[in-house]
Design a protein around this motif. Structure first.
Motif, short mmCIF file in Angstrom:
data_model
loop_
_atom_site.label_atom_id
_atom_site.label_comp_id
_atom_site.label_asym_id
_atom_site.label_seq_id
_atom_site.Cartn_x
_atom_site.Cartn_y
_atom_site.Cartn_z
N PRO A 79 0.78 -1.24 0.00
CA PRO A 79 0.00 0.00 0.00
C PRO A 79 0.81 1.29 0.00
O PRO A 79 0.27 2.35 -0.27
CB PRO A 79 -0.83 -0.11 1.28
CG PRO A 79 0.01 -0.96 2.19
CD PRO A 79 0.75 -1.91 1.30
N ASP A 80 2.13 1.17 0.28
CA ASP A 80 2.95 2.38 0.36
C ASP A 80 4.36 2.10 -0.15
O ASP A 80 4.72 0.96 -0.44
CB ASP A 80 2.97 2.92 1.79
CG ASP A 80 3.43 1.88 2.80
OD1 ASP A 80 4.35 1.09 2.49
OD2 ASP A 80 2.86 1.84 3.91
N LEU A 81 5.13 3.18 -0.26
CA LEU A 81 6.50 3.06 -0.80
C LEU A 81 7.38 2.14 0.03
O LEU A 81 8.19 1.40 -0.52
CB LEU A 81 7.14 4.43 -0.91
CG LEU A 81 6.82 5.19 -2.19
CD1 LEU A 81 7.27 6.64 -2.10
CD2 LEU A 81 7.47 4.52 -3.39
N GLN A 95 8.32 5.15 -8.47
CA GLN A 95 8.04 6.42 -7.80
C GLN A 95 8.09 7.59 -8.79
O GLN A 95 7.27 8.49 -8.74
CB GLN A 95 9.02 6.63 -6.65
CG GLN A 95 8.63 7.76 -5.73
CD GLN A 95 9.56 7.87 -4.53
OE1 GLN A 95 10.50 7.10 -4.37
NE2 GLN A 95 9.29 8.83 -3.68
N GLY A 100 3.21 4.64 -5.90
CA GLY A 100 3.80 4.25 -4.62
C GLY A 100 3.04 3.12 -3.98
O GLY A 100 3.23 2.82 -2.80
N ALA A 101 2.16 2.47 -4.74
CA ALA A 101 1.39 1.33 -4.24
C ALA A 101 1.18 0.35 -5.38
O ALA A 101 1.11 0.75 -6.55
CB ALA A 101 0.04 1.80 -3.71
N GLU A 124 0.80 6.31 -3.84
CA GLU A 124 0.96 5.78 -2.49
C GLU A 124 -0.33 6.01 -1.70
O GLU A 124 -0.91 7.09 -1.75
CB GLU A 124 2.14 6.46 -1.79
CG GLU A 124 2.43 5.89 -0.42
CD GLU A 124 3.73 6.42 0.18
OE1 GLU A 124 4.30 5.70 1.01
OE2 GLU A 124 4.14 7.54 -0.17
N GLY A 125 -0.78 4.97 -1.00
CA GLY A 125 -1.97 5.07 -0.17
C GLY A 125 -3.28 4.90 -0.93
O GLY A 125 -4.35 4.87 -0.33
#
Length: 172
Positions: A79-81, A95, A100-101, A124-125
């Motif tokens: 779910p994130d970097l 990125q 980022g996910a 991301e997120g």
């Protein structure tokens, strides 16, 4: 391009278009699982410059990712970097593309064999467990066509036919 490639591209493009609606996708790739090499070969991509068709990933595949997606045949969510960096060596490029996910969903044939993996990447997120469930629903709705698209590409290089020995002049 062969007719098979055009047909499979159209199938992957349709899946990409559906997944863009929900759960959302910035970067999308269709990766064929090649068990003989424990590798993934890119058959389709939304970003051909950064991720060209035909590119392969082998040694850089994380054992944890392989265990989840290939062995357990379950979707993978980063779910994130931080989670993404633990698994993907190309996280910097990911990125740079604004992602980022990631969600990776294995595509299973009728015998529950992994024939490929669809990779969805977004900001991301952006992805949650609900996003994974939505992605799986979209993929399952298109499963027969997706399996056919992956299977249209051979996974093994055919072996050279054996040349029969020609007896020499001095053999009986």
């Amino acid at each position: 391009m062969s007719g098979n490639t055009l047909n499979t591209d159209s199938t992957f493009q349709q899946a990409f278009t559906s997944l863009q609606q929900d759960p959302g996708v910035v970067l999308f790739t269709a990766l064929q699982w090649i068990p003989q090499r424990s590798g993934l070969k890119r058959l389709f991509t939304s970003h051909p410059t950064q991720y060209p068709v035909g590119g392969e990933k082998t040694v850089e595949i994380s054992p944890g990712w392989l265990g989840t997606v290939i062995e357990d045949k379950k979707p993978f969510l980063a779910p994130d970097l931080a989670a993404l960096r633990e698994v993907f060596t190309d996280s910097e490029l990911i990125q740079q593309l604004g992602c980022g996910a990631v969600i990776n969903v294995p595509v299973l044939d009728p015998h529950s064999t992994v024939v490929g993996v669809l990779a969805l990447l977004d900001a991301e997120g952006k992805y949650t467990k609900q996003s994974v469930a939505t992605a799986v629903e979209v993929i399952n709705a298109n499963l027969p066509a997706l399996v056919q698209a992956f299977e249209a590409h051979p996974t093994e290089v055919p072996e050279a036919p054996e040349v029969p020995a020609v007896p020499g002049k001095d053999t009986v």
